[in-house]
Design an enzyme around this catalytic site. Structure first.
Site, PDB file in Angstrom:
ATOM      1  N   LYS A 127       0.800  -1.223   0.000  1.00 23.99           N
ATOM      2  CA  LYS A 127       0.000   0.000   0.000  1.00 23.99           C
ATOM      3  C   LYS A 127       0.834   1.274   0.000  1.00 23.99           C
ATOM      4  O   LYS A 127       0.390   2.317  -0.477  1.00 23.99           O
ATOM      5  CB  LYS A 127      -0.909  -0.001   1.241  1.00 23.99           C
ATOM      6  CG  LYS A 127      -1.936  -1.102   1.259  1.00 23.99           C
ATOM      7  CD  LYS A 127      -2.632  -1.203   2.597  1.00 23.99           C
ATOM      8  CE  LYS A 127      -1.770  -1.884   3.625  1.00 23.99           C
ATOM      9  NZ  LYS A 127      -1.528  -3.310   3.350  1.00 23.99           N
ATOM     10  N   VAL A 154      -6.439  -2.700  -1.011  1.00 27.69           N
ATOM     11  CA  VAL A 154      -7.589  -2.373  -0.161  1.00 27.69           C
ATOM     12  C   VAL A 154      -8.479  -3.599  -0.029  1.00 27.69           C
ATOM     13  O   VAL A 154      -9.089  -4.043  -0.997  1.00 27.69           O
ATOM     14  CB  VAL A 154      -8.400  -1.190  -0.729  1.00 27.69           C
ATOM     15  CG1 VAL A 154      -9.611  -0.894   0.169  1.00 27.69           C
ATOM     16  CG2 VAL A 154      -7.530   0.051  -0.859  1.00 27.69           C
ATOM     17  N   GLY A 156      -7.833  -6.768   0.287  1.00 29.93           N
ATOM     18  CA  GLY A 156      -7.462  -8.009  -0.381  1.00 29.93           C
ATOM     19  C   GLY A 156      -8.233  -8.235  -1.665  1.00 29.93           C
ATOM     20  O   GLY A 156      -8.169  -7.425  -2.589  1.00 29.93           O
ATOM     21  N   GLY A 208      -0.566 -15.169   8.721  1.00 33.40           N
ATOM     22  CA  GLY A 208      -0.013 -14.325   7.674  1.00 33.40           C
ATOM     23  C   GLY A 208      -0.928 -13.194   7.253  1.00 33.40           C
ATOM     24  O   GLY A 208      -0.718 -12.579   6.208  1.00 33.40           O
ATOM     25  N   GLU A 211       0.032  -7.466   9.373  1.00 34.76           N
ATOM     26  CA  GLU A 211       1.195  -6.874   8.720  1.00 34.76           C
ATOM     27  C   GLU A 211       2.478  -7.351   9.405  1.00 34.76           C
ATOM     28  O   GLU A 211       2.474  -7.788  10.563  1.00 34.76           O
ATOM     29  CB  GLU A 211       1.126  -5.339   8.794  1.00 34.76           C
ATOM     30  CG  GLU A 211       0.074  -4.731   7.898  1.00 34.76           C
ATOM     31  CD  GLU A 211       0.431  -4.819   6.424  1.00 34.76           C
ATOM     32  OE1 GLU A 211       1.603  -5.068   6.092  1.00 34.76           O
ATOM     33  OE2 GLU A 211      -0.481  -4.651   5.596  1.00 34.76           O
ATOM     34  N   ASP A 222      -2.811   0.885   8.985  1.00 33.40           N
ATOM     35  CA  ASP A 222      -3.135   0.095   7.795  1.00 33.40           C
ATOM     36  C   ASP A 222      -4.487   0.525   7.231  1.00 33.40           C
ATOM     37  O   ASP A 222      -4.634   0.747   6.023  1.00 33.40           O
ATOM     38  CB  ASP A 222      -3.162  -1.400   8.147  1.00 33.40           C
ATOM     39  CG  ASP A 222      -3.597  -2.262   6.975  1.00 33.40           C
ATOM     40  OD1 ASP A 222      -2.787  -2.484   6.059  1.00 33.40           O
ATOM     41  OD2 ASP A 222      -4.768  -2.703   6.970  1.00 33.40           O
ATOM     42  N   LYS A 226      -5.308   2.538   3.565  1.00 39.82           N
ATOM     43  CA  LYS A 226      -6.325   2.090   2.600  1.00 39.82           C
ATOM     44  C   LYS A 226      -7.347   3.195   2.337  1.00 39.82           C
ATOM     45  O   LYS A 226      -7.789   3.377   1.189  1.00 39.82           O
ATOM     46  CB  LYS A 226      -6.998   0.826   3.121  1.00 39.82           C
ATOM     47  CG  LYS A 226      -6.058  -0.371   3.189  1.00 39.82           C
ATOM     48  CD  LYS A 226      -6.688  -1.544   3.926  1.00 39.82           C
ATOM     49  CE  LYS A 226      -5.731  -2.714   3.989  1.00 39.82           C
ATOM     50  NZ  LYS A 226      -6.239  -3.841   4.798  1.00 39.82           N
TER      51      LYS A 226
END
Length: 343
Positions: A127, A154, A156, A208, A211, A222, A226
């Protein structure tokens, strides 16, 4: 058959899952779209390896998953950054999924600038370059004719960017609220069910989804990043992170969640863009919403967005995503859009 010579920047969860998709779907991509991706370069924090004949996707993925590093691959380019290699590498596409750096945008920002100047198309899951240099990157792409896509940045695989740019023709958006971060949404849901904050965060990291630096998730940055991307690409606002009022979830307690539940409410970390005159107010903060509302019902690993506009009414979209595979698929979607769309 169109062979797309591809540079993977970052060999973490997302680009490893892109390699997995190539293992699973190579035949489908060839049959349905007439394309094949040849991985001619790969980079991680140890450096860059180059192989014009192409790295095998399955072998490369397994190599990374068992602790291998790019500096141990054949064709290691000693002392060179991804941008250095992109300055001369013959390739068609770079897939940027290195860790987010909101201070400098590096190494992704330099790589994006170099690729786009040379006419190499760029697809980003990272991003930071888009949030820090949105206009510049688009100007570089327009000047060189390179493709530039970033729907994976944004939510996924949820096509928030695509919906906003493609499907709201001539609309004026008046309100856009969303849950843009699955990690914080999962943590809040688990805390409401009695689990500790630390345990829930640890699971998000193990899957996973969190971040590399989880403070980006839990402190709200985060989500704010976005929101900046949405503001620029969908709302037409020249926004930066400085324009967003940001509060994370670190001070939300189990008692807060229980108190709201007694009132038929729940707490969500919301990204909020509300039209004020000719512009928008932009904020990220834990917000009490009705438990039976659309965003109130987005729970656990779900992310969602609610968009109101003058032409299309109120739209509701959400996704359940607890692993990086859908984000990698969003990068594939963007790449196919660039190359099949051109043809």
């Amino acid at each position: 058959m169109q062979i797309i010579d591809t540079f993977l920047i970052g060999l973490g969860n997302v680009n490893r899952n892109f390699l997995r998709i190539l293992e699973m779907k190579a035949t489908r991509l060839a049959q349905d779209y007439g394309i094949a991706f040849r991985i001619v370069a790969a980079a991680d924090s140890s450096g860059v390896a180059v192989n014009p004949a192409g790295f095998d996707p399955a072998a490369t993925r397994r190599f990374k998953e068992t602790g291998g590093r790019a500096c141990e691959l054949p064709g290691y380019s000693a002392g060179n950054s991804p941008a250095d290699v992109l300055a001369t590498l013959r390739c068609d596409l770079a897939l940027e999924a290195s860790p987010v750096n909101l201070t400098t945008g590096e190494p992704g920002l330099s790589a994006a600038r170099t690729a786009l100047r040379r006419g190499v198309s760029m697809v980003l899951a990272n991003k930071a370059p888009v949030a820090l240099a949105y206009r510049e990157l688009h100007q570089l792409a327009a000047a060189s004719g390179a493709g530039l896509r970033f729907s994976a940045t944004v939510c996924g695989a949820l096509p928030v960017i695509n919906i906003g740019r493609r499907d709201l023709i001539a609309a004026d958006v008046t309100r856009l609220h969303g849950i843009f971060n699955a990690t914080t949404n999962f943590i809040l849901a688990e805390m409401a069910a009695g689990r500790s904050y630390a345990d829930a965060l640890q699971e998000a990291q193990q899957r996973g989804i969190a971040e590399t630096d989880p403070s980006l998730d839990v402190e709200g940055w985060d989500t704010a990043t976005k929101l900046v991307i949405v503001a620029n690409s969908v709302l037409g606002v020249d926004a930066t992170l400085a324009d967003v009022a940001v509060t994370g979830i670190v001070h939300v307690t189990a008692a807060d969640l229980a108190q709201e539940a007694q009132r038929g409410k729940t707490i969500k970390l919301l990204a909020m863009a509300d039209r004020i005159g000719d512009g928008f107010s932009l904020a990220v903060k834990p917000t009490s919403v009705d438990a039976d509302s659309f965003l109130g019902r987005c729970s656990g690993w779900e992310m969602g967005v609610e968009i109101e506009s003058d032409l299309y009414g109120r739209m509701f979209h959400k996704i359940w995503e607890r692993e990086p595979l859908p984000t990698a698929a969003a990068m594939l979607r963007d790449a196919v859009d660039i190359f099949v769309g051109r043809r």
